[in-house]
Scaffold this motif. Structure first.
Motif, PDB file in Angstrom:
ATOM      1  N   GLN A  52      14.099  59.145  44.915  1.00 36.89           N
ATOM      2  CA  GLN A  52      15.344  60.018  44.824  1.00 36.89           C
ATOM      3  C   GLN A  52      14.813  60.954  43.901  1.00 36.89           C
ATOM      4  OE1 GLN A  52      19.073  57.701  44.479  1.00 36.89           O
ATOM      5  NE2 GLN A  52      20.232  59.631  43.988  1.00 36.89           N
ATOM      6  N   ARG A  53      15.313  62.327  44.282  1.00 36.61           N
ATOM      7  CA  ARG A  53      15.169  63.349  43.321  1.00 36.61           C
ATOM      8  C   ARG A  53      16.409  63.741  42.692  1.00 36.61           C
ATOM      9  NH1 ARG A  53       9.729  62.792  42.604  1.00 36.61           N
ATOM     10  NH2 ARG A  53       8.911  62.593  44.603  1.00 36.61           N
ATOM     11  N   THR A  54      16.395  64.852  41.569  1.00 36.26           N
ATOM     12  CA  THR A  54      17.362  65.212  40.983  1.00 36.26           C
ATOM     13  C   THR A  54      17.908  66.510  41.297  1.00 36.26           C
ATOM     14  OG1 THR A  54      16.842  64.095  38.758  1.00 36.26           O
ATOM     15  CG2 THR A  54      18.381  65.875  38.614  1.00 36.26           C
ATOM     16  N   SER A  55      19.008  66.367  41.866  1.00 39.42           N
ATOM     17  CA  SER A  55      19.495  67.679  42.508  1.00 39.42           C
ATOM     18  C   SER A  55      20.692  68.331  41.481  1.00 39.42           C
ATOM     19  CB  SER A  55      20.210  67.432  43.795  1.00 39.42           C
ATOM     20  OG  SER A  55      21.520  66.765  43.750  1.00 39.42           O
ATOM     21  N   ASP A  56      21.380  67.756  40.615  1.00 45.21           N
ATOM     22  CA  ASP A  56      22.214  68.235  39.629  1.00 45.21           C
ATOM     23  C   ASP A  56      23.485  69.085  40.443  1.00 45.21           C
ATOM     24  OD1 ASP A  56      21.118  67.481  37.576  1.00 45.21           O
ATOM     25  OD2 ASP A  56      19.760  69.321  37.357  1.00 45.21           O
ATOM     26  N   THR A  88      11.155  69.422  42.895  1.00 44.55           N
ATOM     27  CA  THR A  88      12.119  70.471  41.980  1.00 44.55           C
ATOM     28  C   THR A  88      12.853  71.379  42.755  1.00 44.55           C
ATOM     29  OG1 THR A  88      10.151  70.280  40.414  1.00 44.55           O
ATOM     30  CG2 THR A  88      12.044  71.917  40.166  1.00 44.55           C
TER      31      THR A  88
END
Length: 303
Positions: A52-56, A88
């Motif tokens: 899981q990636r950070t999307s904010d 990113t």
């Protein structure tokens, strides 16, 4: 072909989570959706192990696309995120608040579609421009096929564009939601609600229809009789020309006529400055030729 369930580092089995779309590019899979009320992005190099990636972003994500070495994710409240590697992510300013449902790439142009007929384009995913779609129906998918963008949505809406900026309406003959569109093996397929599958027919170049009027800029008074005129070539004997008009919000059936050059129309009492006429020749169980007004015309109420 055998499918098996793989897992990620998020609890995707929960009813609070859903994945809506997946794509492959730059040697990585990217899947998008939502988890516990916020957007979710997962990536995998092999389809087995997911991260899981950070999307904010608090918005739910509806679709993901890939073009020109760039991933584009779209979601609720006008959300657009982009990434070059899937890891990113950068929030972009879309300039709209409508939910965004689909994204495509072609002709060096990114296209995003969404609720209330929203269409956005960008050459670089950084700066986005809103385009006029000519419809208030929500759009769910867009694809680039044979030098043409094709978008589909509610009420059987099909729009086409050569550049992503100027769009034309097409008649599908279907009035429920279309949800996806794809091309392969020489044919275009659109699918939607009720299990509908629509297939495009290749039009014979020796058969043609061309609207002469109304073709944009005319003003016709409600209640008056006006002649819809067109030129035709090579139409099948015994076939019919079907006439529809766009009243500014939806397509309406006008007539089916064996006349190959014109139809006299009693103008309805539906004032609009965004009317269009579409005609299509139906023969041998298929559309053999079709055309739409090049521009909008006006239906006005007599004073």
């Amino acid at each position: 072909m055998l499918f098996k369930e793989d897992t990620s580092d998020s609890s995707t089995s929960s009813s609070d989570n859903a994945l809506n779309a997946v794509i492959y590019g730059s040697n990585i899979f990217v899947a998008v959706g939502y988890t516990k009320g916020s957007g979710m992005i997962l990536t995998s190099p092999d389809g087995v192990t997911w991260t899981q990636r950070t999307s904010d972003s608090p918005a739910w994500f509806n679709a993901v696309g890939y073009g020109n070495n760039t991933f584009v994710v779209v979601g609720d409240k006008g959300t657009i995120l982009t990434s070059y590697d899937g890891v990113t992510w950068t929030n972009r300013t879309s300039g709209v608040s409508e939910g965004l449902r689909g994204t495509g790439y072609g002709n060096n142009t990114f296209v995003v579609v969404g609720d209330k007929g929203t269409i956005l384009t960008s050459p670089d995913t950084v700066t986005w421009t809103r385009r006029t779609s000519g419809t208030s129906d929500s759009l769910y998918a867009v694809s680039y096929v044979g030098n043409t963008f094709i978008a589909v949505g509610d009420n059987g809406t099909i729009l086409t564009s050569s550049d992503g900026a100027t769009w034309s309406r097409r008649i599908s003959g279907y009035y429920e939601g279309l949800r996806a569109v794809s091309y392969g093996n020489g044919t275009l397929i659109a699918v939607g609600e009720g299990g509908t599958i629509l297939q495009s027919d290749k039009l014979d170049s020796s058969v043609s229809l061309k609207i002469a009027s109304p073709n944009g800029g005319e003003t016709w008074l409600a209640g008056s009789s006006q002649t819809i005129k067109w030129q035709s070539s090579g139409l099948t004997p015994g076939g019919y020309v079907y006439v529809f008009y766009y009243d500014g919000s939806a397509w309406q059936y006008v007539a089916a006529t064996p006349d190959k050059t014109s139809y006299t129309w009693q103008i309805p009492h539906t004032p609009t400055s965004g009317a269009y006429v579409w005609i299509g020749s139906w023969a041998n169980d298929k559309w053999e030729a079709a055309d739409i007004s090049d521009g909008a015309f006006t239906i006005s109420i007599p004073r």
